[in-house]
Design a protein around this motif. Structure first.
Motif, PDB file in Angstrom:
ATOM      1  N   TRP A  57     -18.403   2.145   6.266  1.00 35.15           N
ATOM      2  CA  TRP A  57     -17.881   1.482   7.461  1.00 35.15           C
ATOM      3  C   TRP A  57     -17.053   0.271   7.031  1.00 35.15           C
ATOM      4  CZ3 TRP A  57     -18.850  -3.610   8.833  1.00 35.15           C
ATOM      5  CH2 TRP A  57     -19.858  -4.262   8.121  1.00 35.15           C
ATOM      6  N   GLY A  58     -16.122  -0.131   7.885  1.00 32.64           N
ATOM      7  CA  GLY A  58     -15.309  -1.318   7.616  1.00 32.64           C
ATOM      8  C   GLY A  58     -13.836  -1.012   7.756  1.00 32.64           C
ATOM      9  N   GLY A  59     -13.014  -1.941   7.302  1.00 31.16           N
ATOM     10  CA  GLY A  59     -11.576  -1.727   7.434  1.00 31.16           C
ATOM     11  C   GLY A  59     -10.770  -2.982   7.175  1.00 31.16           C
ATOM     12  N   VAL A  60     -11.001  -3.631   6.020  1.00 32.25           N
ATOM     13  CA  VAL A  60     -10.141  -4.747   5.614  1.00 32.25           C
ATOM     14  C   VAL A  60      -8.821  -4.159   5.133  1.00 32.25           C
ATOM     15  CG1 VAL A  60      -9.861  -6.645   3.976  1.00 32.25           C
ATOM     16  CG2 VAL A  60     -12.097  -6.192   4.982  1.00 32.25           C
ATOM     17  N   ILE A  61      -7.705  -4.709   5.581  1.00 29.21           N
ATOM     18  CA  ILE A  61      -6.386  -4.212   5.199  1.00 29.21           C
ATOM     19  C   ILE A  61      -5.623  -5.332   4.501  1.00 29.21           C
ATOM     20  CG2 ILE A  61      -4.214  -3.195   6.007  1.00 29.21           C
ATOM     21  CD1 ILE A  61      -5.758  -2.270   8.514  1.00 29.21           C
ATOM     22  N   GLY A  62      -5.072  -5.039   3.342  1.00 25.25           N
ATOM     23  CA  GLY A  62      -4.332  -6.066   2.618  1.00 25.25           C
ATOM     24  C   GLY A  62      -3.392  -5.471   1.601  1.00 25.25           C
ATOM     25  N   THR A  63      -2.469  -6.286   1.123  1.00 22.14           N
ATOM     26  CA  THR A  63      -1.567  -5.881   0.053  1.00 22.14           C
ATOM     27  C   THR A  63      -1.185  -7.104  -0.759  1.00 22.14           C
ATOM     28  OG1 THR A  63       0.542  -4.853  -0.534  1.00 22.14           O
ATOM     29  CG2 THR A  63       0.454  -5.967   1.599  1.00 22.14           C
ATOM     30  N   PRO A  64      -1.768  -7.261  -1.957  1.00 22.29           N
ATOM     31  CA  PRO A  64      -2.814  -6.371  -2.479  1.00 22.29           C
ATOM     32  C   PRO A  64      -4.196  -6.871  -2.048  1.00 22.29           C
ATOM     33  CG  PRO A  64      -2.212  -7.953  -4.146  1.00 22.29           C
ATOM     34  CD  PRO A  64      -1.353  -8.264  -2.945  1.00 22.29           C
ATOM     35  N   ILE A  65      -5.220  -6.069  -2.325  1.00 23.00           N
ATOM     36  CA  ILE A  65      -6.609  -6.487  -2.224  1.00 23.00           C
ATOM     37  C   ILE A  65      -7.133  -6.629  -3.643  1.00 23.00           C
ATOM     38  CG2 ILE A  65      -8.944  -5.768  -1.559  1.00 23.00           C
ATOM     39  CD1 ILE A  65      -7.794  -4.421   0.872  1.00 23.00           C
ATOM     40  N   LYS A  66      -7.860  -7.690  -3.917  1.00 22.95           N
ATOM     41  CA  LYS A  66      -8.378  -7.909  -5.264  1.00 22.95           C
ATOM     42  C   LYS A  66      -9.190  -6.696  -5.717  1.00 22.95           C
ATOM     43  CE  LYS A  66     -11.076 -11.126  -8.067  1.00 22.95           C
ATOM     44  NZ  LYS A  66     -11.904 -12.369  -8.073  1.00 22.95           N
ATOM     45  N   GLY A  67      -8.835  -6.171  -6.890  1.00 27.48           N
ATOM     46  CA  GLY A  67      -9.518  -4.999  -7.407  1.00 27.48           C
ATOM     47  C   GLY A  67      -8.934  -3.692  -6.921  1.00 27.48           C
ATOM     48  N   SER A  68      -7.739  -3.726  -6.309  1.00 26.14           N
ATOM     49  CA  SER A  68      -7.134  -2.488  -5.806  1.00 26.14           C
ATOM     50  C   SER A  68      -6.916  -1.499  -6.942  1.00 26.14           C
ATOM     51  CB  SER A  68      -5.800  -2.795  -5.124  1.00 26.14           C
ATOM     52  OG  SER A  68      -5.978  -3.608  -3.993  1.00 26.14           O
ATOM     53  N   PRO A  69      -7.027  -0.200  -6.640  1.00 21.14           N
ATOM     54  CA  PRO A  69      -6.843   0.792  -7.705  1.00 21.14           C
ATOM     55  C   PRO A  69      -5.405   0.800  -8.200  1.00 21.14           C
ATOM     56  CG  PRO A  69      -6.905   1.854  -5.567  1.00 21.14           C
ATOM     57  CD  PRO A  69      -7.264   0.420  -5.343  1.00 21.14           C
ATOM     58  N   PRO A  70      -5.208   1.097  -9.489  1.00 22.68           N
ATOM     59  CA  PRO A  70      -3.829   1.277  -9.959  1.00 22.68           C
ATOM     60  C   PRO A  70      -3.218   2.480  -9.256  1.00 22.68           C
ATOM     61  CG  PRO A  70      -5.420   1.994 -11.623  1.00 22.68           C
ATOM     62  CD  PRO A  70      -6.198   1.328 -10.541  1.00 22.68           C
ATOM     63  N   CYS A  71      -2.167   2.271  -8.508  1.00 20.93           N
ATOM     64  CA  CYS A  71      -1.597   3.350  -7.693  1.00 20.93           C
ATOM     65  C   CYS A  71      -0.088   3.172  -7.606  1.00 20.93           C
ATOM     66  CB  CYS A  71      -2.233   3.345  -6.295  1.00 20.93           C
ATOM     67  SG  CYS A  71      -1.741   4.738  -5.249  1.00 20.93           S
ATOM     68  N   PRO A  72       0.636   3.438  -8.694  1.00 23.68           N
ATOM     69  CA  PRO A  72       2.101   3.309  -8.627  1.00 23.68           C
ATOM     70  C   PRO A  72       2.711   4.247  -7.604  1.00 23.68           C
ATOM     71  CG  PRO A  72       1.414   4.419 -10.653  1.00 23.68           C
ATOM     72  CD  PRO A  72       0.174   3.877 -10.016  1.00 23.68           C
ATOM     73  N   GLU A  73       2.018   5.365  -7.300  1.00 30.18           N
ATOM     74  CA  GLU A  73       2.532   6.311  -6.315  1.00 30.18           C
ATOM     75  C   GLU A  73       2.474   5.742  -4.903  1.00 30.18           C
ATOM     76  OE1 GLU A  73       0.233   8.436  -9.610  1.00 30.18           O
ATOM     77  OE2 GLU A  73      -0.129   6.807  -8.179  1.00 30.18           O
ATOM     78  N   CYS A  74       1.676   4.696  -4.704  1.00 27.68           N
ATOM     79  CA  CYS A  74       1.512   4.121  -3.365  1.00 27.68           C
ATOM     80  C   CYS A  74       2.708   3.288  -2.922  1.00 27.68           C
ATOM     81  CB  CYS A  74       0.247   3.266  -3.321  1.00 27.68           C
ATOM     82  SG  CYS A  74      -1.288   4.220  -3.458  1.00 27.68           S
ATOM     83  N   GLY A  75       3.687   3.094  -3.802  1.00 31.29           N
ATOM     84  CA  GLY A  75       4.885   2.351  -3.428  1.00 31.29           C
ATOM     85  C   GLY A  75       4.853   0.919  -3.906  1.00 31.29           C
ATOM     86  N   THR A  76       5.921   0.184  -3.619  1.00 30.14           N
ATOM     87  CA  THR A  76       6.059  -1.190  -4.100  1.00 30.14           C
ATOM     88  C   THR A  76       5.333  -2.201  -3.224  1.00 30.14           C
ATOM     89  OG1 THR A  76       8.138  -1.390  -2.882  1.00 30.14           O
ATOM     90  CG2 THR A  76       8.273  -0.687  -5.186  1.00 30.14           C
ATOM     91  N   ASN A  77       5.001  -1.831  -2.008  1.00 31.38           N
ATOM     92  CA  ASN A  77       4.311  -2.747  -1.102  1.00 31.38           C
ATOM     93  C   ASN A  77       3.205  -1.998  -0.360  1.00 31.38           C
ATOM     94  OD1 ASN A  77       3.879  -5.262   0.166  1.00 31.38           O
ATOM     95  ND2 ASN A  77       5.065  -4.606   1.952  1.00 31.38           N
ATOM     96  N   PRO A  78       2.208  -1.479  -1.104  1.00 29.78           N
ATOM     97  CA  PRO A  78       1.206  -0.615  -0.480  1.00 29.78           C
ATOM     98  C   PRO A  78       0.235  -1.389   0.401  1.00 29.78           C
ATOM     99  CG  PRO A  78       0.605  -1.042  -2.745  1.00 29.78           C
ATOM    100  CD  PRO A  78       1.949  -1.667  -2.536  1.00 29.78           C
ATOM    101  N   ARG A  79      -0.312  -0.717   1.388  1.00 29.71           N
ATOM    102  CA  ARG A  79      -1.368  -1.275   2.216  1.00 29.71           C
ATOM    103  C   ARG A  79      -2.688  -0.657   1.758  1.00 29.71           C
ATOM    104  NH1 ARG A  79       1.109  -2.863   7.241  1.00 29.71           N
ATOM    105  NH2 ARG A  79       3.078  -3.840   6.612  1.00 29.71           N
ATOM    106  N   TYR A  80      -3.564  -1.477   1.230  1.00 31.86           N
ATOM    107  CA  TYR A  80      -4.864  -0.998   0.782  1.00 31.86           C
ATOM    108  C   TYR A  80      -5.913  -1.255   1.863  1.00 31.86           C
ATOM    109  CZ  TYR A  80      -2.942  -0.597  -3.933  1.00 31.86           C
ATOM    110  OH  TYR A  80      -2.192  -0.239  -5.031  1.00 31.86           O
ATOM    111  N   VAL A  81      -6.928  -0.397   1.898  1.00 27.42           N
ATOM    112  CA  VAL A  81      -8.019  -0.510   2.860  1.00 27.42           C
ATOM    113  C   VAL A  81      -9.333  -0.597   2.091  1.00 27.42           C
ATOM    114  CG1 VAL A  81      -9.259   0.603   4.757  1.00 27.42           C
ATOM    115  CG2 VAL A  81      -6.757   0.784   4.620  1.00 27.42           C
ATOM    116  N   LYS A  82     -10.180  -1.558   2.489  1.00 25.60           N
ATOM    117  CA  LYS A  82     -11.476  -1.741   1.836  1.00 25.60           C
ATOM    118  C   LYS A  82     -12.593  -1.488   2.838  1.00 25.60           C
ATOM    119  CE  LYS A  82     -12.716  -5.956   0.695  1.00 25.60           C
ATOM    120  NZ  LYS A  82     -12.791  -7.221  -0.057  1.00 25.60           N
TER     121      LYS A  82
END
Length: 207
Positions: A119-144
């Motif tokens: 459960w949850g839904g923090v949204i950020g770019t970047p989020i500390k500890g985000s996975p390495p994801c070059p495929e996600c683009g230059t300004n990805p939105r991560y969800v925690k």
């Protein structure tokens, strides 16, 4: 006419009050520095949670992770405030053996949503500890989101996820971290590690 006018006026006033409360919207991503008066509606205004809704799977040899997400709008979030969140469940198979399983997801009432394994839904770019994801683009939105094991409910961790499309296939980069005992006590005798190895970086495919 006079007797009918009073209740109609009250109804209009009530509707106006409810409408005013619904205007106190705070974006989950990139919200304002000064939040509006309570109650808040922490809203996924850019629909960043929507791409993660559905069933996802990672598999490597005899190991696999299957995750299912649903989006809940206006989930209770303290007092009269509400928030858009993800809820979910998951199955992790290690060396061909089911290690933990919370699928199919239970059907819990709105006031028990934090009892879901995910459960949850923090949204950020970047989020500390985000996975390495070059495929996600230059300004990805991560969800925690928060993660628990039904077999060991005092153990908690976090998924941090980024969505992308590769060769027409929807995928998700996922990092699992922050394993901890939520309520440590002197007489705790349970495990200190969850089934999914901490710091696992996985790529899941939408099913």
């Amino acid at each position: 006419m006079k007797n009918n006018w009073i209740p109609i006026t009250l109804i209009i006033t009530m509707c106006f009050t409810i409408s005013c409360k619904a205007q106190n919207i705070v974006p989950i991503y990139n919200g304002p520095e000064q939040e509006p008066p309570l109650p808040h509606y922490y809203k996924d205004v850019d629909n960043n949670l929507d791409p993660l809704v559905g069933t996802w799977k990672w598999q490597e040899g005899n190991n696999s992770l299957t995750v299912e997400f649903k989006k809940v709008e206006r989930a209770p979030f303290g007092g009269e405030s509400v928030k858009d969140i993800l809820i979910g469940g998951y199955t992790y198979i290690k060396n061909g053996v089911e290690c933990t399983n919370s699928l199919p997801m239970p059907n819990l009432p709105m006031d028990k949503l934090t009892n879901y394994p995910i459960w949850g839904g923090v949204i950020g770019t970047p989020i500390k500890g985000s996975p390495p994801c070059p495929e996600c683009g230059t300004n990805p939105r991560y969800v925690k989101v928060q993660v628990r094991e039904p077999e060991n409910p005092l153990l908690e961790g976090k998924f941090i996820m980024g969505h992308f499309i590769q060769n027409g296939v929807e995928k998700m980069g996922l990092l699992f971290l922050n394993t901890a005992i939520s309520m440590p006590t002197a007489d705790y005798t349970g495990p200190e590690e969850m089934c999914i190895p901490e710091f696992s970086t996985l790529t899941l495919v939408k099913q």
